[in-house]
Motif scaffolding. Structure first.
Motif, PDB file in Angstrom:
ATOM      1  N   TYR A   1       2.355   1.814  -3.411  1.00  0.00           N
ATOM      2  CA  TYR A   1       1.395   2.385  -4.364  1.00  0.00           C
ATOM      3  C   TYR A   1       1.287   3.901  -4.174  1.00  0.00           C
ATOM      4  O   TYR A   1       1.264   4.668  -5.144  1.00  0.00           O
ATOM      5  N   HIS A  31      -6.389   3.286  -7.645  1.00  0.00           N
ATOM      6  CA  HIS A  31      -7.436   2.244  -7.603  1.00  0.00           C
ATOM      7  C   HIS A  31      -6.889   0.975  -6.939  1.00  0.00           C
ATOM      8  O   HIS A  31      -7.580   0.340  -6.122  1.00  0.00           O
ATOM      9  N   LYS A  32      -5.663   0.605  -7.265  1.00  0.00           N
ATOM     10  CA  LYS A  32      -5.037  -0.573  -6.646  1.00  0.00           C
ATOM     11  C   LYS A  32      -4.873  -0.367  -5.141  1.00  0.00           C
ATOM     12  O   LYS A  32      -5.098  -1.286  -4.347  1.00  0.00           O
ATOM     13  N   TYR A  38       0.839  -1.196   0.000  1.00  0.00           N
ATOM     14  CA  TYR A  38       0.000   0.000   0.000  1.00  0.00           C
ATOM     15  C   TYR A  38       0.879   1.253   0.000  1.00  0.00           C
ATOM     16  O   TYR A  38       0.658   2.188  -0.771  1.00  0.00           O
ATOM     17  N   LYS A  48      -8.254  -0.739  -3.376  1.00  0.00           N
ATOM     18  CA  LYS A  48      -8.671  -2.148  -3.353  1.00  0.00           C
ATOM     19  C   LYS A  48      -7.901  -2.922  -2.284  1.00  0.00           C
ATOM     20  O   LYS A  48      -8.478  -3.720  -1.534  1.00  0.00           O
TER      21      LYS A  48
END
Length: 544
Positions: A479, A497-498, A476, A501
């Motif tokens: 990202y 978006h990743k 996380y 999610k």
């Protein structure tokens, strides 16, 4: 004797004339009120409610809407937002950026003054931003200045103040150097953590922002009275550059934690604007056609923090089970009743994606499923060596709406999972302090976007200032770091978006719903508008 009789007769005639004038005046005033055109010959004072005592009215120390609603009317940054959300000049009259997007140069308006008469200069911004980054200040929002070159290093005691990328090159010029190009940086300059502060005032009295007598600001209003835990008064700032457009003479904030009390005051004419509203009143007003009722989108999400350092909330299966056993539609339709949208992610509608709307493109990131929730809870507890859930509670700040939501969740967990949970309320600032200290199992939370970009909702970076769930995931974090260096929407939005999610897959927080902004305002008040990521603004309001 004759003089006495004449005086009595004269007095009698005068009284008749006065009564006639009063009756005539009352009738005229009544008619004007009915037509919504009553005229006030005295000061124009707007009466509103603030839901909690502010923790601090210092831009670097503010933590929530109980602080920021007042700050947004008493201070102003380099830029500000219009009713439509457009970024326009405020203290800065113009700006330009380099081709690589890393260097910004702001030119300030000449002749601006603080509420105490001191001149406002670019040095006030350099000082304020470095003050917020100073590790000794302990500013929760210091991370919003990590975009500055050397900002994070200085705040983390790994760099020097003089290496931070903000510098006043002269009294009216501020040069800003960023670590990486930041698409939303200009939007961020309108956020209260980046407001200026008066260097002389700060250095002479570090506690200047805690009392009205010592408070100094640069916005359309100035703080003139603060009766702690009772009321706050702000008055028109005659040193404000746009003072001729400010119609109100003063705004009184009643500090009221109970929205039902605020509603009664509104109905009795003691408040001109009421926000938030009791949830049962929202349900009655949504489709009522009442002209005083206002509602619109809010760039905000309502959620529960799960303290991942406390067993069994450290277990993903337990966290998912609790989330999947909540009926969000029932909450929005029967409890909150303000047109809110159930949340199956953390980023609300209203943020542009590479194409379309970010939240609409995301869709639902999980499903509600009681059978699956029961299975996951059993497995998760077994993994933690437990046969049943230990005693735990939901912590929420004192507001009837939060209590009713917590009661609904309490009943769902009892009915769907056989889990008993206690409810615990506290003042807003006390709740915030307990979250920072990790003194909770589950806590109610809400987040309004600081700017219009998905990044403002990615709060759960390792050791993040508002990562109250105390969750950590290296992927996380990766990202988020990657998204900060990507300038093109088609490159950075898929990364975000990743990240969202992944966050929802591990569920350190439980999304409940996306806010709306229902409030009441009297018909004789005009000019109030609600920016998508702020409380209602009355800067340019007028009262007839």
């Amino acid at each position: 004797m004759k003089k006495s009789k004449f005086s009595v007769l004269s007095l009698f005639l005068v009284m008749i004339l006065v009564l006639a004038a009063c009756n005539g005046g009352s009738k005229e005033t009544s008619n004007e009120k009915e037509e919504g055109t009553s005229k006030s010959t005295g000061p124009k004072v707007l009466n509103v409610n603030n839901s909690s005592e502010p923790g601090s009215l210092h831009p670097a120390k503010a933590q929530g809407t109980h602080d920021s609603w007042i700050l947004n009317h008493t201070f102003e940054g380099l830029t500000k937002k219009t009713e439509e959300g457009k970024i326009v000049p405020a203290v800065a009259e113009s700006w330009e950026s380099s081709k690589d997007g890393k260097t910004w140069t702001f030119k300030l308006k000449d002749g601006l003054k603080w509420s105490n008469g001191d001149p406002i200069t670019a040095n006030d911004f350099e000082y304020a931003w470095k003050h917020a980054l100073n590790p000794d200040t302990a500013a929760d929002y210091a991370y919003q200045l990590y975009y500055l070159k050397g900002g994070e290093a200085y705040n983390g005691k790994k760099g020097k103040e003089e290496d931070v990328g903000v510098k006043a090159t002269d009294d009216l010029t501020l040069e800003v150097i960023l670590e990486e190009p930041t698409p939303y940086f200009l939007d961020l300059t309108s956020f209260y953590a980046l407001f200026p502060i008066n260097k002389k005032v700060q250095e002479e009295n570090p506690d200047w922002a805690l009392e009205a007598e010592t408070h100094v600001s640069n916005g359309p209003f100035k703080l003139t009275e603060w009766k702690h835990k009772e009321s706050i008064k702000i008055e028109k700032n005659d040193n404000y550059y746009d003072k001729d457009k400010i119609k109100l003479d003063a705004v009184n904030f009643a500090l009221i934690e109970d929205e039902n009390t605020a509603w009664q005051m509104y109905e009795n004419g003691e408040l001109d604007l009421a926000y938030p509203l009791p949830v049962d009143k929202q349900g009655q007003l949504v489709n009522s056609g009442d002209k005083e009722f206002q509602n619109g989108p809010d760039l905000a999400v309502y959620y529960y923090n799960l303290n991942t350092k406390v067993k069994p909330f450290n277990n993903i299966k337990v966290r998912k089970a609790l989330s999947m056993a909540i009926d969000r539609k029932m909450i929005t339709e029967n409890v909150t009743q303000g047109g809110q949208q159930p949340a199956y992610g953390i980023v609300p509608p209203g943020i542009p994606d590479a194409t379309g709307d970010f939240q609409e493109n995301t869709g639902n990131l999980f499903d509600e499923n009681v059978d699956e929730a029961k299975k996951l809870l059993k497995e998760g507890l077994a993994e933690e060596g437990m046969k049943k859930m230990p005693d735990f509670s939901i912590l929420f700040n004192t507001l009837d709406a939060h209590k009713k939501i917590a009661e609904a969740v309490q009943e769902m967990w009892r009915k769907n999972l056989g889990v008993e949970v206690k409810l615990e309320n506290a003042e807003f600032q006390v709740k915030l302090d307990r979250e920072k200290a990790g003194d909770f199992q589950i806590s109610r939370a809400g987040w309004i976007g600081d700017y219009v970009d998905p990044m403002t909702f990615m709060l759960w970076e390792t050791d993040g200032a508002y990562n109250d769930a105390d969750w950590s995931n290296k992927e996380y974090d990766k990202y988020l770091k990657e998204s900060k260096t990507a300038m093109k929407p088609e490159d950075r939005m898929p990364i975000l978006h990743k990240a969202e999610k992944l966050l929802i897959d591990e569920m350190p927080i439980i999304p409940i719903y996306f806010y709306t902004k229902p409030y009441m305002v009297k018909s004789n008040v005009t000019g109030i508008y609600a920016p998508i990521n702020e409380y209602p603004s009355f800067i340019y309001a007028d009262k007839k």
